[in-house]
Design an enzyme around this catalytic site. Structure first.
Site, PDB file in Angstrom:
ATOM      1  N   GLU A 235       0.817  -1.209   0.000  1.00  0.00           N
ATOM      2  CA  GLU A 235       0.000   0.000   0.000  1.00  0.00           C
ATOM      3  C   GLU A 235       0.853   1.262   0.000  1.00  0.00           C
ATOM      4  OE1 GLU A 235      -1.957  -1.523   3.559  1.00  0.00           O
ATOM      5  OE2 GLU A 235      -1.105   0.157   4.656  1.00  0.00           O
TER       6      GLU A 235
ATOM      7  N   CYS B  26       6.789  -7.464   7.022  1.00  0.00           N
ATOM      8  CA  CYS B  26       7.927  -6.890   7.750  1.00  0.00           C
ATOM      9  C   CYS B  26       8.341  -7.841   8.858  1.00  0.00           C
ATOM     10  CB  CYS B  26       7.519  -5.540   8.350  1.00  0.00           C
ATOM     11  SG  CYS B  26       8.866  -4.696   9.208  1.00  0.00           S
TER      12      CYS B  26
ATOM     13  N   CYS C 195       0.491   2.339   8.771  1.00  0.00           N
ATOM     14  CA  CYS C 195       1.316   1.268   8.257  1.00  0.00           C
ATOM     15  C   CYS C 195       0.658  -0.116   8.235  1.00  0.00           C
ATOM     16  CB  CYS C 195       2.526   1.243   9.190  1.00  0.00           C
ATOM     17  SG  CYS C 195       3.955   0.572   8.482  1.00  0.00           S
TER      18      CYS C 195
END
Ligand code: SAH
Length: 340
Positions: free
Chosen positions: A88, A108, A329
Site C-alpha cells: 500500500e 515486515c 502502516c
C-alpha cells in the site's frame, strides 16, 4: 526485467554492451520520466533497432490497483504486484506540497508490537521498480506531482538497503523523476549497521528514527529490534551520523496510552536527546482492531509536548491523517485481506 528498475548507468552499460551509444540512456530516461510514455514504440527519437532491443530485454509492466480510498487530504492505494502480493501507499496533501508514503517490503520482520505491517512476516523485498511505480502510477492517477517522499509504508527500508538505495538513485536522477534528496525521508526502526552504512551515502536524504521509548525497558517491550541494538547503541550511532553528515535527524515517537506517554517518559526522553541536532515528531497512535494498544489522550500528548519544549527539545505533533482510510502502516492491506 522491468525498465523502471534500471538506473541510468545500468541502461548505459546495457546499450554499450550491445554496441550502441550510451548517451541514448538519457533520452530513454526522458521518455520514461519526463514524457511518461507507456509504450516503447512511443520513443520517437530512438531508432527502431534500439526499441526492439529494449523490448526484448525489458518490460513496462505496471502494478495493479486493487483499491483506492479517499478522505480529506489523504488517499490510500492498495496495489497488487506481479506475484499476487499486496502493498500500500498513502498520499497526503500538506500545505507545503504532496507527500507520498510508500512501502519497501511485502510484510515486515521487525515485529514491533503496535504495528499492523508486522502481522504479516516479510514475504520478500520490493525491487526498485516496484517502489518507482508506486510514485509514477499515483502521480498519474491524481494528476499531481509528488513533492515529498517518505519510506514509511509497509516494511523496514534498511532491511532492503540495496534496492532502496538503487530506487533513490533512480528517482533522484535529474533525468528521472528528479525528486530532490532533501525531500526524501527514510524511516528506520534502528538497524545500527545500516545507519552506519547510510552515513557514507552521498545524497542528502533525511533520516528518521522510530524511537518510541526513552529507555530500554519500555523499548524492549514494544520493539524487538531494541534487543539487538539497544537504545544507547542507537543514540551513539545517530550522533555519529550527525557528526559525519551534518544533517538533522527526526525521532518519531508514537504516543501509546499508559505505555510511553507519562511525564517521566518525556523528561527521560529530553535527557536522552539533549544536545543532539534533532527534532521529535510525536505521533498520535492510529488504533487498529487487531492490536490492543490505545492512543494517548490529546491532553497527555500536549503535556508531553510541553515537557519536551520546556527542556528545549524541538518537537512537533504529527497531524492526524486518514484514520478513516486505515492509513497507518499496513492497515489497508490487512483489512482488505479480511474483507473489511
Ligand atoms: N520500518 C520503518 C518504516 C515503516 S513504519 C520504521 O520502523 O520506521 C513507519 C512509522 O509508522 C514508524 O515510526 C512506525 O513505528 C509507525 N507506525 C506503525 N504503526 C503505526 C500506527 N498504528 N499508528 C501510528 N504510527 C504507526
Amino acid at each position: 526485467m522491468n525498465i523502471y528498475g534500471q538506473s541510468i548507468e545500468d541502461l548505459e552499460m546495457f546499450l554499450e554492451s550491445n554496441g550502441m551509444k550510451k548517451f541514448k540512456a538519457k533520452q530513454i530516461y526522458e521518455w520514461l520520466y519526463d514524457k511518461r510514455i507507456s509504450n516503447f514504440d512511443d520513443m520517437r527519437n530512438i531508432s527502431k533497432e534500439t526499441i526492439d532491443l529494449l523490448k526484448i530485454n525489458y518490460n513496462m509492466d505496471m502494478l495493479k490497483l486493487i483499491k483506492r480510498l479517499d478522505d480529506v487530504d489523504v488517499s490510500k492505494f492498495l496495489f497488487e504486484l506481479f506475484d499476487g502480493n499486496r502493498i500500500e501507499a498513502v498520499l497526503m496533501n500538506h500545505d507545503y506540497g504532496n507527500s507520498l508514503c510508500i512501502s519497501t517490503q511485502v510484510g515486515c520482520n521487525m515485529g514491533c508490537a503496535f504495528c499492523e505491517s508486522g502481522r504479516l512476516k516479510k514475504v520478500r523485498n520490493l525491487d526498485a521498480y516496484e517502489m518507482v511505480l508506486q510514485i509514477l502510477q499515483i502521480e498519474k492517477m491524481v494528476n499531481k506531482r509528488i513533492s515529498h517522499l517518505v519510506l514509511m509504508g509497509i516494511g523496514e527500508p534498511f532491511d532492503n538497503y540495496d534496492n532502496v538505495i538503487k530506487f533513490i538513485d533512480i528517482i533522484n536522477h535529474p533525468k528521472g523523476i528528479a525528486l530532490g534528496s532533501r525531500h526524501i525521508t527514510i524511516s528506520t526502526c534502528g538497524i545500527v549497521p545500516k545507519i552506519k552504512e547510510f552515513m557514507n551515502y552521498d545524497k542528502q536524504v533525511n533520516l528518521a528514527i522510530s524511537l518510541h521509548a526513552p529507555n530500554n525497558e519500555i523499548r524492549n517491550k514494544i520493539m524487538n529490534i531494541n534487543k539487538v541494538y539497544p537504545i544507547e547503541q542507537l543514540i551513539d550511532t545517530v550522533k555519529e551520523y550527525i557528526k559525519k553528515t551534518n544533517r538533522r535527524v527526526t525521532f518519531e515517537y508514537i504516543m501509546l496510552r499508559g505505555v510511553n506517554d507519562s511525564l517521566e517518559c518525556a523528561i527521560e526522553l529530553a535527557k536522552l536527546l539533549r544536545g543532539i541536532n534533532c527534532y521529535v515528531n510525536l505521533i498520535p497512535y492510529n488504533e487498529t482492531s487487531h492490536i490492543e494498544f490505545k492512543k494517548s489522550s490529546k491532553e497527555m500528548i500536549l503535556k508531553f509536548y510541553d515537557a519536551l519544549k520546556k527542556d528545549k527539545i524541538n518537537v512537533t505533533i504529527r497531524r492526524e491523517f486518514g484514520s478513516k482510510v486505515s492509513a497507518a502502516c499496513g492497515q489497508l492491506r490487512s483489512n482488505y485481506e479480511e474483507g473489511l
